[in-house]
Design a protein around this motif. Structure first.
Motif, PDB file in Angstrom:
ATOM      1  N   TRP A   1       0.838  -1.197   0.000  1.00 40.16           N
ATOM      2  CA  TRP A   1       0.000   0.000   0.000  1.00 40.16           C
ATOM      3  C   TRP A   1       0.876   1.252   0.000  1.00 40.16           C
ATOM      4  CZ3 TRP A   1       0.822   3.237   4.101  1.00 40.16           C
ATOM      5  CH2 TRP A   1       1.299   2.672   5.290  1.00 40.16           C
ATOM      6  N   LEU A   2       0.263   2.337  -0.421  1.00 42.03           N
ATOM      7  CA  LEU A   2       0.935   3.630  -0.525  1.00 42.03           C
ATOM      8  C   LEU A   2      -0.064   4.707  -0.114  1.00 42.03           C
ATOM      9  CD1 LEU A   2       2.918   4.907  -3.604  1.00 42.03           C
ATOM     10  CD2 LEU A   2       1.062   6.253  -2.662  1.00 42.03           C
ATOM     11  N   ALA A   3       0.376   5.640   0.712  1.00 43.39           N
ATOM     12  CA  ALA A   3      -0.526   6.688   1.200  1.00 43.39           C
ATOM     13  C   ALA A   3      -0.099   8.063   0.704  1.00 43.39           C
ATOM     14  CB  ALA A   3      -0.569   6.684   2.724  1.00 43.39           C
ATOM     15  N   LEU A   4      -1.102   8.878   0.420  1.00 40.59           N
ATOM     16  CA  LEU A   4      -0.936  10.280   0.048  1.00 40.59           C
ATOM     17  C   LEU A   4      -1.792  11.066   1.027  1.00 40.59           C
ATOM     18  CD1 LEU A   4       0.494  11.679  -2.483  1.00 40.59           C
ATOM     19  CD2 LEU A   4      -1.807  11.845  -3.442  1.00 40.59           C
ATOM     20  N   ALA A   5      -1.180  11.961   1.790  1.00 40.15           N
ATOM     21  CA  ALA A   5      -1.908  12.706   2.821  1.00 40.15           C
ATOM     22  C   ALA A   5      -1.797  14.201   2.570  1.00 40.15           C
ATOM     23  CB  ALA A   5      -1.365  12.368   4.213  1.00 40.15           C
ATOM     24  N   GLY A   6      -2.958  14.854   2.399  1.00 38.74           N
ATOM     25  CA  GLY A   6      -2.983  16.287   2.101  1.00 38.74           C
ATOM     26  C   GLY A   6      -3.651  17.087   3.197  1.00 38.74           C
TER      27      GLY A   6
ATOM     28  N   ASP B   1      -1.110  -9.635  -9.603  1.00 39.30           N
ATOM     29  CA  ASP B   1      -0.535  -8.872 -10.707  1.00 39.30           C
ATOM     30  C   ASP B   1      -0.431  -7.394 -10.366  1.00 39.30           C
ATOM     31  OD1 ASP B   1      -0.104 -11.010 -12.381  1.00 39.30           O
ATOM     32  OD2 ASP B   1      -2.039 -10.839 -13.397  1.00 39.30           O
ATOM     33  N   THR B   2      -1.469  -6.845  -9.718  1.00 37.04           N
ATOM     34  CA  THR B   2      -1.444  -5.429  -9.357  1.00 37.04           C
ATOM     35  C   THR B   2      -0.331  -5.154  -8.359  1.00 37.04           C
ATOM     36  OG1 THR B   2      -3.858  -5.462  -9.606  1.00 37.04           O
ATOM     37  CG2 THR B   2      -2.889  -3.481  -8.678  1.00 37.04           C
ATOM     38  N   ARG B   3      -0.109  -6.068  -7.418  1.00 36.12           N
ATOM     39  CA  ARG B   3       0.946  -5.864  -6.427  1.00 36.12           C
ATOM     40  C   ARG B   3       2.332  -5.931  -7.063  1.00 36.12           C
ATOM     41  NH1 ARG B   3      -2.692  -8.930  -3.379  1.00 36.12           N
ATOM     42  NH2 ARG B   3      -1.526 -10.872  -3.645  1.00 36.12           N
ATOM     43  N   ARG B   4       2.440  -6.586  -8.201  1.00 31.72           N
ATOM     44  CA  ARG B   4       3.732  -6.629  -8.889  1.00 31.72           C
ATOM     45  C   ARG B   4       4.022  -5.337  -9.649  1.00 31.72           C
ATOM     46  NH1 ARG B   4       2.873 -12.425 -10.137  1.00 31.72           N
ATOM     47  NH2 ARG B   4       1.837 -11.801 -12.065  1.00 31.72           N
ATOM     48  N   ASP B   5       2.992  -4.573  -9.971  1.00 32.93           N
ATOM     49  CA  ASP B   5       3.198  -3.302 -10.679  1.00 32.93           C
ATOM     50  C   ASP B   5       3.805  -2.268  -9.730  1.00 32.93           C
ATOM     51  OD1 ASP B   5       2.004  -4.348 -12.967  1.00 32.93           O
ATOM     52  OD2 ASP B   5       0.009  -3.587 -12.429  1.00 32.93           O
ATOM     53  N   PRO B   6       4.903  -1.634 -10.109  1.00 30.16           N
ATOM     54  CA  PRO B   6       5.426  -0.543  -9.274  1.00 30.16           C
ATOM     55  C   PRO B   6       4.440   0.628  -9.248  1.00 30.16           C
ATOM     56  CG  PRO B   6       7.077  -1.321 -10.845  1.00 30.16           C
ATOM     57  CD  PRO B   6       5.764  -1.912 -11.267  1.00 30.16           C
ATOM     58  N   TRP B   7       4.572   1.448  -8.217  1.00 22.44           N
ATOM     59  CA  TRP B   7       3.733   2.634  -8.098  1.00 22.44           C
ATOM     60  C   TRP B   7       4.369   3.814  -8.826  1.00 22.44           C
ATOM     61  CZ3 TRP B   7      -1.008   1.932  -6.461  1.00 22.44           C
ATOM     62  CH2 TRP B   7      -1.291   0.910  -5.552  1.00 22.44           C
ATOM     63  N   PHE B   8       3.532   4.574  -9.507  1.00 15.57           N
ATOM     64  CA  PHE B   8       3.941   5.865 -10.070  1.00 15.57           C
ATOM     65  C   PHE B   8       3.435   6.938  -9.120  1.00 15.57           C
ATOM     66  CE2 PHE B   8       2.863   9.674 -12.459  1.00 15.57           C
ATOM     67  CZ  PHE B   8       4.065   9.954 -13.102  1.00 15.57           C
ATOM     68  N   VAL B   9       4.323   7.803  -8.656  1.00 13.82           N
ATOM     69  CA  VAL B   9       3.954   8.780  -7.632  1.00 13.82           C
ATOM     70  C   VAL B   9       4.488  10.162  -7.996  1.00 13.82           C
ATOM     71  CG1 VAL B   9       4.043   9.370  -5.182  1.00 13.82           C
ATOM     72  CG2 VAL B   9       4.155   6.970  -5.882  1.00 13.82           C
ATOM     73  N   ARG B  10       3.634  11.156  -7.845  1.00  9.00           N
ATOM     74  CA  ARG B  10       4.051  12.549  -7.930  1.00  9.00           C
ATOM     75  C   ARG B  10       3.467  13.284  -6.722  1.00  9.00           C
ATOM     76  NH1 ARG B  10       7.330  10.940 -10.896  1.00  9.00           N
ATOM     77  NH2 ARG B  10       7.731  11.506 -13.082  1.00  9.00           N
ATOM     78  N   ALA B  11       4.264  14.165  -6.131  1.00  7.53           N
ATOM     79  CA  ALA B  11       3.790  14.967  -5.001  1.00  7.53           C
ATOM     80  C   ALA B  11       4.213  16.425  -5.144  1.00  7.53           C
ATOM     81  CB  ALA B  11       4.306  14.390  -3.683  1.00  7.53           C
ATOM     82  N   ALA B  12       5.468  16.672  -5.424  1.00  5.04           N
ATOM     83  CA  ALA B  12       5.970  18.041  -5.481  1.00  5.04           C
ATOM     84  C   ALA B  12       5.431  18.796  -6.688  1.00  5.04           C
ATOM     85  CB  ALA B  12       7.500  18.030  -5.500  1.00  5.04           C
ATOM     86  N   GLU B  13       5.520  18.201  -7.879  1.00  4.83           N
ATOM     87  CA  GLU B  13       5.053  18.873  -9.094  1.00  4.83           C
ATOM     88  C   GLU B  13       3.534  18.951  -9.117  1.00  4.83           C
ATOM     89  OE1 GLU B  13       5.184  18.279 -13.976  1.00  4.83           O
ATOM     90  OE2 GLU B  13       6.178  16.844 -12.653  1.00  4.83           O
TER      91      GLU B  13
END
Length: 299
Positions: free
Chosen positions: A201-206, A237-249
């Protein structure tokens, strides 16, 4: 556009997402169905539609920059040895029918069409589930079937020569705020550490901003509370896909179908991906995020 074109997802009777099936968009934006606005249970908006920085970012949906040379992402196409290039190669995703439609979800059929030909047929299943008084989960599954007589492959700017740009697949464009959101996984923190990695899992907190359901654009937003999105791959299969993440831009998270090499889809075969996203009011800590993911995904 009729009401039938924009079903509203509800959790415990509250609207949390609007699904637009037939948006009126220029070809350059690769027209496609999307979810927007998506909100927390308290009403904080957590998606963006056609922002000034990337007009082709359309809330929550599926976008792929290269299907056998056709752009289903929108905007410019990254061409090896030339860079981002304006090309007349945009495809569109066309909603054909709902197989199931309830207040808390739907099953939709779509056709991926480019240059007058259907390349892929998609079945999209979306469900909204209450987790707590302050959090709910968006369960998003898509299956893509090659309906042509020959092989297709999915690529990305990364596979075409642009390092670090392996976007393409499920994509969530979050709201751009005054401060960039925090990004973290169970054992990593920060965009540089998280981008391109595989994590359960990956979290984005705003920090949060609110708007009424009648306000289509972020310029009409009002001050609101913080929010956290926790993305989890719900299939092997989804867990094998790396995450694409942007935060600063800009704030955005997606899966990478084609991270280091093109993904082949032989004729008649189907690829399936499922991402479950926890949408929570407030800024969650790691333990809280992990607990909500377990509840949402069942592991």
């Amino acid at each position: 556009m009729t009401q039938h074109d924009t079903p509203v997802l509800r959790v415990a009777g509250r609207p949390v997402g609007r699904y637009v099936t037939r948006p009126e968009l220029p070809d350059r934006l690769a027209p496609r169905p999307y979810l927007h606005p998506v909100t927390t249970l308290a009403g904080t908006a957590v998606t963006e539609l056609s922002p000034a920085d990337h007009a082709h970012h359309l809330g929550v949906g599926v976008a792929v920059p290269d299907v056998e040379g056709h752009n289903f992402w929108g905007g410019r196409t990254f061409v090896r040895d030339h860079g981002p290039t304006e090309l007349d190669n945009h495809g569109s995703q066309r909603h054909t029918a709902f197989q199931l439609r309830d207040p808390d979800g739907f099953v939709a059929e779509l056709r991926w069409v480019a240059a007058g030909a259907e390349l892929l047929r998609e079945r999209r299943t979306v469900a909204a589930t209450e987790l707590t008084d302050t959090a709910w989960a968006l369960d998003f599954t898509f299956s893509l079937t090659n309906v042509t007589s020959g092989p297709l492959s999915i690529g990305s700017p990364a596979t075409n020569g642009r390092p670090g740009a392996a976007y393409g697949g499920f994509f969530w464009r979050a709201r751009k705020e005054e401060s960039a959101p925090d990004v973290f996984t169970a054992d990593r923190e920060g965009e540089a550490e998280v981008h391109g990695t595989r994590a359960d899992w990956l979290a984005l907190a705003g920090w949060g901003s609110r708007r009424s359901w009648g306000s289509p654009r972020s310029s009409e937003a009002e001050s609101g509370g913080g929010w956290t999105l926790v993305f989890a791959g719900a299939t092997e299969d989804t867990r094998r896909d790396p995450w694409f993440v942007r935060a600063a831009e800009y704030p955005g998270v997606g899966s990478s179908l084609a991270h280091t090499e093109r993904l082949p889809v032989p004729p008649g075969e189907t690829l399936v991906r499922r991402v479950v996203t926890v949408v929570a009011d407030g800024r969650l800590e790691r333990g809280e995020a992990a607990a909500l993911v377990r509840k949402a995904v069942g592991r």
